[in-house]
Design a protein around this motif. Structure first.
Motif, PDB file in Angstrom:
ATOM      1  N   ARG A   8       1.027  -1.403  -0.071  1.00 35.26           N
ATOM      2  CA  ARG A   8       0.028   0.147  -0.293  1.00 35.26           C
ATOM      3  C   ARG A   8       0.710   1.561  -0.304  1.00 35.26           C
ATOM      4  NH1 ARG A   8      -4.656  -1.392   4.252  1.00 35.26           N
ATOM      5  NH2 ARG A   8      -6.035  -2.424   2.891  1.00 35.26           N
ATOM      6  N   ARG A   9       1.523   1.182   1.320  1.00 33.96           N
ATOM      7  CA  ARG A   9       2.796   2.613   0.865  1.00 33.96           C
ATOM      8  C   ARG A   9       3.581   2.500  -0.284  1.00 33.96           C
ATOM      9  NH1 ARG A   9       5.863   1.358   6.567  1.00 33.96           N
ATOM     10  NH2 ARG A   9       4.133   2.120   8.066  1.00 33.96           N
ATOM     11  N   HIS A  10       3.763   1.825  -1.184  1.00 27.41           N
ATOM     12  CA  HIS A  10       4.610   1.444  -2.624  1.00 27.41           C
ATOM     13  C   HIS A  10       3.204   2.171  -3.365  1.00 27.41           C
ATOM     14  CE1 HIS A  10       6.470  -0.059  -6.224  1.00 27.41           C
ATOM     15  NE2 HIS A  10       6.972   1.101  -5.837  1.00 27.41           N
ATOM     16  N   GLN A  11       1.983   1.503  -3.609  1.00 31.50           N
ATOM     17  CA  GLN A  11       1.214   1.887  -4.409  1.00 31.50           C
ATOM     18  C   GLN A  11       0.982   3.838  -3.990  1.00 31.50           C
ATOM     19  OE1 GLN A  11      -0.095   0.800  -7.280  1.00 31.50           O
ATOM     20  NE2 GLN A  11      -1.412   3.114  -7.425  1.00 31.50           N
ATOM     21  N   ARG A  12       0.702   3.808  -2.742  1.00 32.72           N
ATOM     22  CA  ARG A  12       0.647   5.316  -2.274  1.00 32.72           C
ATOM     23  C   ARG A  12       1.598   6.740  -2.386  1.00 32.72           C
ATOM     24  NH1 ARG A  12      -2.795   9.701  -1.637  1.00 32.72           N
ATOM     25  NH2 ARG A  12      -2.239  10.844   0.221  1.00 32.72           N
ATOM     26  N   LEU A  13       2.212   6.121  -2.828  1.00 34.28           N
ATOM     27  CA  LEU A  13       4.307   6.556  -3.052  1.00 34.28           C
ATOM     28  C   LEU A  13       3.901   7.533  -4.569  1.00 34.28           C
ATOM     29  CD1 LEU A  13       6.634   8.134  -2.889  1.00 34.28           C
ATOM     30  CD2 LEU A  13       7.824   5.930  -3.186  1.00 34.28           C
ATOM     31  N   ALA A  14       3.490   6.108  -5.234  1.00 33.78           N
ATOM     32  CA  ALA A  14       3.057   6.150  -6.526  1.00 33.78           C
ATOM     33  C   ALA A  14       2.414   7.291  -7.004  1.00 33.78           C
ATOM     34  CB  ALA A  14       2.483   4.906  -7.389  1.00 33.78           C
ATOM     35  N   GLU A  15       1.171   7.118  -6.349  1.00 30.41           N
ATOM     36  CA  GLU A  15      -0.342   8.196  -6.279  1.00 30.41           C
ATOM     37  C   GLU A  15       0.496   9.740  -5.719  1.00 30.41           C
ATOM     38  OE1 GLU A  15      -3.087   6.331  -3.500  1.00 30.41           O
ATOM     39  OE2 GLU A  15      -3.055   5.089  -5.195  1.00 30.41           O
ATOM     40  N   LEU A  16       1.306   9.762  -5.099  1.00 31.08           N
ATOM     41  CA  LEU A  16       1.435  10.920  -4.700  1.00 31.08           C
ATOM     42  C   LEU A  16       2.074  11.506  -5.309  1.00 31.08           C
ATOM     43  CD1 LEU A  16       2.060  10.790  -0.668  1.00 31.08           C
ATOM     44  CD2 LEU A  16      -0.018  12.148  -1.130  1.00 31.08           C
ATOM     45  N   LEU A  17       3.514  11.024  -5.756  1.00 38.61           N
ATOM     46  CA  LEU A  17       4.167  11.607  -6.961  1.00 38.61           C
ATOM     47  C   LEU A  17       2.777  12.741  -8.051  1.00 38.61           C
ATOM     48  CD1 LEU A  17       7.279   9.385  -7.531  1.00 38.61           C
ATOM     49  CD2 LEU A  17       7.294  11.879  -6.072  1.00 38.61           C
ATOM     50  N   ALA A  18       2.299  11.289  -8.842  1.00 35.63           N
ATOM     51  CA  ALA A  18       1.896  11.635  -9.736  1.00 35.63           C
ATOM     52  C   ALA A  18       0.786  13.484  -9.484  1.00 35.63           C
ATOM     53  CB  ALA A  18       0.362  10.868 -10.748  1.00 35.63           C
ATOM     54  N   GLN A  19      -0.032  13.324  -8.444  1.00 38.75           N
ATOM     55  CA  GLN A  19      -0.119  13.799  -8.006  1.00 38.75           C
ATOM     56  C   GLN A  19      -0.119  15.180  -7.211  1.00 38.75           C
ATOM     57  OE1 GLN A  19      -2.748  13.124  -3.815  1.00 38.75           O
ATOM     58  NE2 GLN A  19      -3.419  14.798  -3.943  1.00 38.75           N
ATOM     59  N   TYR A  20       1.480  15.391  -6.949  1.00 37.40           N
ATOM     60  CA  TYR A  20       1.734  16.544  -6.661  1.00 37.40           C
ATOM     61  C   TYR A  20       2.673  17.274  -8.493  1.00 37.40           C
ATOM     62  CZ  TYR A  20       3.201  15.912  -2.275  1.00 37.40           C
ATOM     63  OH  TYR A  20       2.224  15.551  -0.669  1.00 37.40           O
ATOM     64  N   ARG A  21       2.733  16.205  -8.650  1.00 39.58           N
ATOM     65  CA  ARG A  21       3.181  16.447 -10.368  1.00 39.58           C
ATOM     66  C   ARG A  21       1.840  17.740 -10.861  1.00 39.58           C
ATOM     67  NH1 ARG A  21       1.767  15.171 -14.855  1.00 39.58           N
ATOM     68  NH2 ARG A  21       1.599  12.578 -14.664  1.00 39.58           N
ATOM     69  N   LEU A  22       0.679  16.422 -11.228  1.00 33.18           N
ATOM     70  CA  LEU A  22      -0.485  17.360 -11.363  1.00 33.18           C
ATOM     71  C   LEU A  22      -0.450  19.102 -11.001  1.00 33.18           C
ATOM     72  CD1 LEU A  22      -2.799  14.645 -12.316  1.00 33.18           C
ATOM     73  CD2 LEU A  22      -1.442  15.879 -13.726  1.00 33.18           C
ATOM     74  N   VAL A  23      -0.476  18.936 -10.015  1.00 32.37           N
ATOM     75  CA  VAL A  23      -0.989  20.383  -8.797  1.00 32.37           C
ATOM     76  C   VAL A  23       0.280  21.501  -9.278  1.00 32.37           C
ATOM     77  CG1 VAL A  23      -0.770  21.631  -6.306  1.00 32.37           C
ATOM     78  CG2 VAL A  23      -1.797  19.142  -6.673  1.00 32.37           C
ATOM     79  N   ALA A  24       1.183  20.259  -9.538  1.00 33.98           N
ATOM     80  CA  ALA A  24       2.594  21.675  -9.622  1.00 33.98           C
ATOM     81  C   ALA A  24       2.226  22.269 -11.847  1.00 33.98           C
ATOM     82  CB  ALA A  24       3.693  21.434  -9.810  1.00 33.98           C
ATOM     83  N   GLY A  25       0.831  21.201 -12.281  1.00 32.08           N
ATOM     84  CA  GLY A  25       1.050  21.833 -13.664  1.00 32.08           C
ATOM     85  C   GLY A  25       2.042  21.399 -14.186  1.00 32.08           C
ATOM     86  N   LEU A  26       2.852  20.319 -14.230  1.00 29.69           N
ATOM     87  CA  LEU A  26       4.162  19.581 -14.989  1.00 29.69           C
ATOM     88  C   LEU A  26       3.685  18.491 -15.784  1.00 29.69           C
ATOM     89  CD1 LEU A  26       6.717  19.803 -12.451  1.00 29.69           C
ATOM     90  CD2 LEU A  26       6.380  21.628 -14.555  1.00 29.69           C
ATOM     91  N   LYS A  27       4.207  18.474 -16.574  1.00 32.59           N
ATOM     92  CA  LYS A  27       3.917  16.984 -17.965  1.00 32.59           C
ATOM     93  C   LYS A  27       4.944  16.111 -17.441  1.00 32.59           C
ATOM     94  CE  LYS A  27       2.292  19.512 -21.698  1.00 32.59           C
ATOM     95  NZ  LYS A  27       2.779  20.094 -22.585  1.00 32.59           N
ATOM     96  N   GLN A  28       4.323  14.534 -17.250  1.00 38.99           N
ATOM     97  CA  GLN A  28       5.691  14.108 -17.040  1.00 38.99           C
ATOM     98  C   GLN A  28       6.646  13.813 -18.451  1.00 38.99           C
ATOM     99  OE1 GLN A  28       3.939   9.987 -18.066  1.00 38.99           O
ATOM    100  NE2 GLN A  28       3.304   9.824 -16.114  1.00 38.99           N
ATOM    101  N   THR A  29       7.285  14.629 -18.705  1.00 42.45           N
ATOM    102  CA  THR A  29       8.009  14.820 -20.279  1.00 42.45           C
ATOM    103  C   THR A  29       9.302  16.154 -19.377  1.00 42.45           C
ATOM    104  OG1 THR A  29       6.449  16.177 -21.732  1.00 42.45           O
ATOM    105  CG2 THR A  29       6.761  14.307 -22.621  1.00 42.45           C
ATOM    106  N   ASP A  30       8.266  17.080 -18.496  1.00 38.83           N
ATOM    107  CA  ASP A  30       8.807  18.310 -17.996  1.00 38.83           C
ATOM    108  C   ASP A  30       9.563  17.348 -16.786  1.00 38.83           C
ATOM    109  OD1 ASP A  30       7.436  20.197 -19.429  1.00 38.83           O
ATOM    110  OD2 ASP A  30       6.141  20.676 -18.093  1.00 38.83           O
ATOM    111  N   VAL A  31       9.225  16.421 -16.420  1.00 41.84           N
ATOM    112  CA  VAL A  31      10.102  16.234 -15.142  1.00 41.84           C
ATOM    113  C   VAL A  31      10.604  14.813 -15.815  1.00 41.84           C
ATOM    114  CG1 VAL A  31       9.416  13.821 -12.652  1.00 41.84           C
ATOM    115  CG2 VAL A  31       7.844  15.698 -13.639  1.00 41.84           C
ATOM    116  N   ALA A  32      10.406  14.335 -17.055  1.00 42.46           N
ATOM    117  CA  ALA A  32      11.793  13.730 -17.186  1.00 42.46           C
ATOM    118  C   ALA A  32      12.771  14.563 -17.870  1.00 42.46           C
ATOM    119  CB  ALA A  32      11.084  12.878 -18.713  1.00 42.46           C
ATOM    120  N   GLU A  33      13.018  14.883 -18.217  1.00 44.09           N
ATOM    121  CA  GLU A  33      13.249  15.949 -19.290  1.00 44.09           C
ATOM    122  C   GLU A  33      14.054  16.983 -18.119  1.00 44.09           C
ATOM    123  OE1 GLU A  33      13.076  20.457 -21.152  1.00 44.09           O
ATOM    124  OE2 GLU A  33      12.715  18.618 -22.404  1.00 44.09           O
ATOM    125  N   ALA A  34      14.082  17.197 -17.123  1.00 45.42           N
ATOM    126  CA  ALA A  34      14.658  18.423 -15.336  1.00 45.42           C
ATOM    127  C   ALA A  34      15.046  16.439 -15.000  1.00 45.42           C
ATOM    128  CB  ALA A  34      14.322  18.656 -15.238  1.00 45.42           C
TER     129      ALA A  34
END
Length: 81
Positions: A8-34
């Motif tokens: 559950r912790r592993h899944q929660r971490l994955a969910e949180l990362l996606a949530q924080y990225r979306l709130v920050a207005g970033l695309k997956q490509t933005d994060v990958a590039e950085a």
């Protein structure tokens, strides 16, 4: 990877990362590039197929702009199984 192989912790971490990225207005490509990586790596992290080590978590926190302590606190409150 079937979800029953992830804690559950592993899944929660994955969910949180996606949530924080979306709130920050970033695309997956933005994060990958950085990170100097390719976008599918971020997809794998966010869907729980790839585990994230502590150094990667800190790098993601800097790029996305979240407090890693908040993530760790949330994970500690998440049941292990």
């Amino acid at each position: 990877m079937p979800s029953h192989h992830r804690s559950r912790r592993h899944q929660r971490l994955a969910e949180l990362l996606a949530q924080y990225r979306l709130v920050a207005g970033l695309k997956q490509t933005d994060v990958a590039e950085a990170l100097g990586k390719y976008q599918p790596l971020i997809t794998s992290m966010e869907n729980g197929q790839r585990r994230i080590d502590v150094v990667e978590l800190l790098e993601l926190a800097e790029i996305i702009g979240f407090d890693p302590h908040e993530v760790l606190d949330a994970l500690m409150k998440t049941p292990k199984k």
